[in-house]
Design an enzyme around this catalytic site. Structure first.
Site, PDB file in Angstrom:
ATOM      1  N   ARG A 275     -76.416  14.108 -75.844  1.00  0.00           N
ATOM      2  CA  ARG A 275     -77.324  14.385 -76.884  1.00  0.00           C
ATOM      3  C   ARG A 275     -76.794  15.080 -78.119  1.00  0.00           C
ATOM      4  NH1 ARG A 275     -82.375  15.696 -72.854  1.00  0.00           N
ATOM      5  NH2 ARG A 275     -80.576  16.566 -71.808  1.00  0.00           N
ATOM      6  N   GLN A 276     -75.584  15.718 -77.858  1.00  0.00           N
ATOM      7  CA  GLN A 276     -75.135  16.688 -78.907  1.00  0.00           C
ATOM      8  C   GLN A 276     -73.973  15.776 -79.556  1.00  0.00           C
ATOM      9  OE1 GLN A 276     -74.709  20.640 -78.398  1.00  0.00           O
ATOM     10  NE2 GLN A 276     -75.795  20.661 -76.468  1.00  0.00           N
TER      11      GLN A 276
ATOM     12  N   ARG B 170     -89.184  13.521 -84.207  1.00  0.00           N
ATOM     13  CA  ARG B 170     -88.574  14.618 -83.584  1.00  0.00           C
ATOM     14  C   ARG B 170     -88.587  15.679 -84.415  1.00  0.00           C
ATOM     15  NH1 ARG B 170     -85.830  14.739 -78.585  1.00  0.00           N
ATOM     16  NH2 ARG B 170     -85.729  12.451 -78.404  1.00  0.00           N
TER      17      ARG B 170
ATOM     18  N   ASP C  66     -85.111   3.495 -71.463  1.00  0.00           N
ATOM     19  CA  ASP C  66     -84.461   4.436 -72.147  1.00  0.00           C
ATOM     20  C   ASP C  66     -83.205   4.676 -71.147  1.00  0.00           C
ATOM     21  OD1 ASP C  66     -83.994   6.341 -73.909  1.00  0.00           O
ATOM     22  OD2 ASP C  66     -85.984   7.590 -73.685  1.00  0.00           O
TER      23      ASP C  66
ATOM     24  N   ASN D 246     -66.763  35.962 -58.287  1.00  0.00           N
ATOM     25  CA  ASN D 246     -67.276  36.051 -59.622  1.00  0.00           C
ATOM     26  C   ASN D 246     -67.655  34.712 -60.156  1.00  0.00           C
ATOM     27  OD1 ASN D 246     -65.064  34.936 -59.860  1.00  0.00           O
ATOM     28  ND2 ASN D 246     -64.141  36.363 -61.551  1.00  0.00           N
TER      29      ASN D 246
ATOM     30  N   GLY E 272     -89.382  14.208 -69.132  1.00  0.00           N
ATOM     31  CA  GLY E 272     -90.258  13.201 -69.065  1.00  0.00           C
ATOM     32  C   GLY E 272     -91.631  13.324 -69.859  1.00  0.00           C
ATOM     33  N   GLY E 273     -91.513  14.271 -70.918  1.00  0.00           N
ATOM     34  CA  GLY E 273     -92.683  14.367 -71.763  1.00  0.00           C
ATOM     35  C   GLY E 273     -92.375  13.131 -73.009  1.00  0.00           C
TER      36      GLY E 273
ATOM     37  N   LYS F 194     -91.752   7.148 -83.552  1.00  0.00           N
ATOM     38  CA  LYS F 194     -91.815   8.520 -83.110  1.00  0.00           C
ATOM     39  C   LYS F 194     -91.202   9.551 -84.079  1.00  0.00           C
ATOM     40  CE  LYS F 194     -88.109   9.043 -79.911  1.00  0.00           C
ATOM     41  NZ  LYS F 194     -87.598   9.116 -78.498  1.00  0.00           N
TER      42      LYS F 194
ATOM     43  N   ASP G 156     -87.852   4.170 -79.137  1.00  0.00           N
ATOM     44  CA  ASP G 156     -87.873   4.531 -80.595  1.00  0.00           C
ATOM     45  C   ASP G 156     -87.036   3.504 -81.145  1.00  0.00           C
ATOM     46  OD1 ASP G 156     -85.044   4.763 -80.339  1.00  0.00           O
ATOM     47  OD2 ASP G 156     -85.513   6.663 -79.456  1.00  0.00           O
TER      48      ASP G 156
END
Length: 326
Positions: A104-105, A204, A230, A45, A236-237, A202, A178
């Site tokens: 990132r959070q 977001r 970075d 499971n 990669g955008g 930039k 940034d």
């Protein structure tokens, strides 16, 4: 390497999850130890089971786990390993996380959102981790989420050393993706001989993940070799858009340098075709053949991790390993 540094009153043991065995073996080789044998598997499971093949009582345990996709699977495996060590009476448990998941959070952008980076720290502490070793957190404040020591190592020296050796031309500018990373870019610029800075302005939309609108370049990049930095590259955008902006402003070669190569699809295709001369990352995360492309260079973070583990084991200073905040 000899065992002269080993404190006979304690026993260093290195444990590794299954997410990145190549990095674990590199770290073990640097330390002149072996990765402790274990039985790790999934039940039908999907539940994870771990059992170590030798006694861990009284040991100084270092649990190395990277968290590539699927992140939750590998994070849970590390938590289970830590719990097993705690119940096996390990003396001290250090979670070695080259890439800290959910980083990132780290704050609430809007109401009713979690601070998942804090939750990860709480889970590690509850499982039994006494200490965390990690590399290039998305934001420094995450260090304060864990109730215990956090050794926050930097990949900057490894990356800037490579750039100095391979791009000796002084006509260079460090570009921050940034305005929020300008302070880090200043350290890069100093490490590269006091070269000038530029940054990408930039915006977001917090409601749309992995989507950034790059507006304009602030700083003089015309005719210069641009080192675009970075902490991580995911899809990669953002970074590909920044390369296009730099070229539109007359930049010469663009070199991308980031510690964490997450490289979620379609990152490889974007980076291969974005016009960057070279994309340099470290192996904090495994990078399979399907994610590799001709311009990609992967540097090993193993020596830095091994030196940090050794310093922690000896109760020595970690700060001396780099110019950072550990």
């Amino acid at each position: 390497m000899s065992h002269d540094w080993t404190d006979n009153r304690k026993n260093l043991m290195l444990f590794a999850g299954r997410a990145h065995p190549e990095l674990a073996e590199q770290v073990a080789k640097e330390l002149d130890v072996h990765v402790t044998s274990q039985d790790a598997r999934e039940f039908a499971n999907g539940e994870i089971f771990v059992r170590f093949h030798e006694s861990v009582r009284g040991c100084d345990a270092f649990v190395l786990q990277s968290c590539p996709a699927p992140v939750n699977r590998w994070l849970m495996e590390q938590l289970i390993m830590i719990d097993a060590l705690k119940r096996g009476s390990a003396k001290r448990i250090t979670a070695v996380m080259p890439f800290y998941p959910y980083a990132r959070q780290d704050k609430k952008h809007r109401g009713r959102e979690p601070i998942s980076a804090r939750l990860i720290a709480d889970l590690l502490k509850t499982a039994g981790a006494d200490r965390i070793v990690t590399v290039d957190l998305h934001t420094d404040q995450i260090q304060g989420f864990f109730d215990g020591p956090v050794d926050h190592m930097r990949g900057q020296n490894l990356l800037t050393g490579y750039i100095r050796d391979n791009y000796p031309d002084g006509n260079m500018v460090v570009v921050s993706p940034d305005s929020g990373r300008v302070r880090i870019a200043e350290k890069w610029a100093d490490a590269l001989g006091g070269v000038p800075l530029a940054f990408i302005h930039k915006t977001r939309d917090p409601r749309v993940p992995n989507q950034v609108v790059s507006n304009r370049v602030v700083g003089d990049v015309a005719g210069r070799t641009c080192v675009l930095i970075d902490d991580m590259i995911d899809t990669g955008g953002t970074i590909a858009g920044a390369v296009a902006l730099l070229h539109n402003d007359g930049a010469g070669d663009v070199i991308i340098a980031a510690t964490h190569g997450v490289l979620s699809d379609p990152a490889a295709q974007r980076l291969a075709s974005c016009g960057a001369r070279e994309v340099i990352v470290t192996n904090t995360l495994p990078i399979g053949e399907d994610k590799r492309f001709p311009q990609l260079t992967v540097l090993s973070i193993a020596p830095l991790l091994a030196s940090t583990i050794r310093a922690v084991f000896e109760n020595g200073s970690v700060t001396g390993l780099f110019d950072g905040d550990a």
